[in-house]
Design a protein around this motif. Structure first.
Motif, PDB file in Angstrom:
ATOM      1  N   LYS A  20       0.834  -1.208   0.000  1.00  0.00           N
ATOM      2  CA  LYS A  20       0.000   0.000   0.000  1.00  0.00           C
ATOM      3  C   LYS A  20       0.866   1.253   0.000  1.00  0.00           C
ATOM      4  N   SER A  21       1.922   1.230   0.779  1.00  0.00           N
ATOM      5  CA  SER A  21       2.835   2.368   0.841  1.00  0.00           C
ATOM      6  C   SER A  21       3.480   2.635  -0.528  1.00  0.00           C
ATOM      7  N   TYR A  22       3.927   1.581  -1.176  1.00  0.00           N
ATOM      8  CA  TYR A  22       4.520   1.724  -2.519  1.00  0.00           C
ATOM      9  C   TYR A  22       3.501   2.272  -3.506  1.00  0.00           C
ATOM     10  N   GLU A  24       0.920   4.120  -2.974  1.00  0.00           N
ATOM     11  CA  GLU A  24       0.676   5.540  -2.707  1.00  0.00           C
ATOM     12  C   GLU A  24       1.826   6.397  -3.222  1.00  0.00           C
ATOM     13  N   LEU A  25       3.043   5.938  -3.021  1.00  0.00           N
ATOM     14  CA  LEU A  25       4.203   6.696  -3.507  1.00  0.00           C
ATOM     15  C   LEU A  25       4.262   6.737  -5.027  1.00  0.00           C
ATOM     16  N   LEU A  26       3.851   5.655  -5.649  1.00  0.00           N
ATOM     17  CA  LEU A  26       3.874   5.608  -7.116  1.00  0.00           C
ATOM     18  C   LEU A  26       2.951   6.656  -7.735  1.00  0.00           C
ATOM     19  N   GLU A  27       1.949   7.068  -6.995  1.00  0.00           N
ATOM     20  CA  GLU A  27       1.015   8.081  -7.500  1.00  0.00           C
ATOM     21  C   GLU A  27       1.613   9.477  -7.510  1.00  0.00           C
ATOM     22  N   VAL A  28       2.653   9.701  -6.712  1.00  0.00           N
ATOM     23  CA  VAL A  28       3.205  11.056  -6.602  1.00  0.00           C
ATOM     24  C   VAL A  28       4.628  11.196  -7.147  1.00  0.00           C
ATOM     25  N   ILE A  29       5.323  10.086  -7.326  1.00  0.00           N
ATOM     26  CA  ILE A  29       6.706  10.148  -7.822  1.00  0.00           C
ATOM     27  C   ILE A  29       6.691  10.455  -9.316  1.00  0.00           C
ATOM     28  N   GLU A  30       7.620  11.295  -9.721  1.00  0.00           N
ATOM     29  CA  GLU A  30       7.704  11.674 -11.134  1.00  0.00           C
ATOM     30  C   GLU A  30       8.938  11.113 -11.824  1.00  0.00           C
ATOM     31  N   ASP A  31       9.914  10.697 -11.071  1.00  0.00           N
ATOM     32  CA  ASP A  31      11.155  10.169 -11.653  1.00  0.00           C
ATOM     33  C   ASP A  31      10.906   8.771 -12.236  1.00  0.00           C
ATOM     34  N   GLU A  32      11.143   8.633 -13.528  1.00  0.00           N
ATOM     35  CA  GLU A  32      10.854   7.379 -14.238  1.00  0.00           C
ATOM     36  C   GLU A  32      11.638   6.183 -13.689  1.00  0.00           C
ATOM     37  N   ASP A  33      12.894   6.419 -13.330  1.00  0.00           N
ATOM     38  CA  ASP A  33      13.713   5.325 -12.795  1.00  0.00           C
ATOM     39  C   ASP A  33      13.184   4.841 -11.450  1.00  0.00           C
ATOM     40  N   LYS A  34      12.823   5.777 -10.600  1.00  0.00           N
ATOM     41  CA  LYS A  34      12.270   5.408  -9.295  1.00  0.00           C
ATOM     42  C   LYS A  34      10.925   4.690  -9.453  1.00  0.00           C
ATOM     43  N   ASP A  37      11.702   1.121 -10.537  1.00  0.00           N
ATOM     44  CA  ASP A  37      12.225   0.329  -9.416  1.00  0.00           C
ATOM     45  C   ASP A  37      11.127  -0.021  -8.417  1.00  0.00           C
ATOM     46  N   MET A  38      10.344   0.964  -8.060  1.00  0.00           N
ATOM     47  CA  MET A  38       9.278   0.720  -7.080  1.00  0.00           C
ATOM     48  C   MET A  38       8.199  -0.194  -7.644  1.00  0.00           C
ATOM     49  N   SER A  39       7.906  -0.056  -8.905  1.00  0.00           N
ATOM     50  CA  SER A  39       6.914  -0.932  -9.539  1.00  0.00           C
ATOM     51  C   SER A  39       7.385  -2.376  -9.504  1.00  0.00           C
ATOM     52  N   ASN A  40       8.656  -2.567  -9.807  1.00  0.00           N
ATOM     53  CA  ASN A  40       9.224  -3.918  -9.761  1.00  0.00           C
ATOM     54  C   ASN A  40       9.195  -4.479  -8.339  1.00  0.00           C
ATOM     55  N   ASP A  41       9.558  -3.662  -7.382  1.00  0.00           N
ATOM     56  CA  ASP A  41       9.527  -4.098  -5.980  1.00  0.00           C
ATOM     57  C   ASP A  41       8.101  -4.439  -5.545  1.00  0.00           C
ATOM     58  N   CYS A  42       7.166  -3.609  -5.938  1.00  0.00           N
ATOM     59  CA  CYS A  42       5.770  -3.834  -5.581  1.00  0.00           C
ATOM     60  C   CYS A  42       5.265  -5.138  -6.199  1.00  0.00           C
ATOM     61  N   TYR A  43       5.605  -5.375  -7.437  1.00  0.00           N
ATOM     62  CA  TYR A  43       5.223  -6.615  -8.122  1.00  0.00           C
ATOM     63  C   TYR A  43       5.807  -7.824  -7.391  1.00  0.00           C
ATOM     64  N   PHE A  44       7.065  -7.734  -6.996  1.00  0.00           N
ATOM     65  CA  PHE A  44       7.708  -8.817  -6.253  1.00  0.00           C
ATOM     66  C   PHE A  44       6.980  -9.065  -4.931  1.00  0.00           C
ATOM     67  N   LEU A  45       6.672  -8.005  -4.193  1.00  0.00           N
ATOM     68  CA  LEU A  45       5.987  -8.150  -2.916  1.00  0.00           C
ATOM     69  C   LEU A  45       4.585  -8.737  -3.080  1.00  0.00           C
ATOM     70  N   GLU A  46       3.895  -8.327  -4.126  1.00  0.00           N
ATOM     71  CA  GLU A  46       2.561  -8.878  -4.381  1.00  0.00           C
ATOM     72  C   GLU A  46       2.627 -10.378  -4.672  1.00  0.00           C
TER      73      GLU A  46
END
Length: 66
Positions: A20-22, A24-34, A37-46
């Motif tokens: 959930k934290s990831y 929420e952050l994905l909605e506000v982060i603008e840096d494509e690399d971040k 990375d976060m999308s991949n981490d979130c997918y792994f956690l799911e």
């Protein structure tokens, strides 16, 4: 180490919080690399969460080698 039912439930709850934290952050982060990375981490956690839920439903608790 053998994980108990309660251990796995706690891990799943922790994963829910982190996912959930990831999200929420994905909605506000603008840096494509971040975002990537976060999308991949979130997918792994799911996927990890899904595997643990499956273990609980099958009553086959994971064993962890340290």
């Amino acid at each position: 180490m053998n994980l108990s039912y309660k251990d796995v439930q706690f891990i799943i709850e922790s994963l829910d919080y982190k996912i959930k934290s990831y999200q929420e952050l994905l909605e506000v982060i603008e840096d494509e690399d971040k975002i990537s990375d976060m999308s991949n981490d979130c997918y792994f956690l799911e996927n990890l969460r899904q595997d643990l839920v499956h273990c609980l439903s099958e009553e086959s608790l994971p064993q962890v080698k340290l």
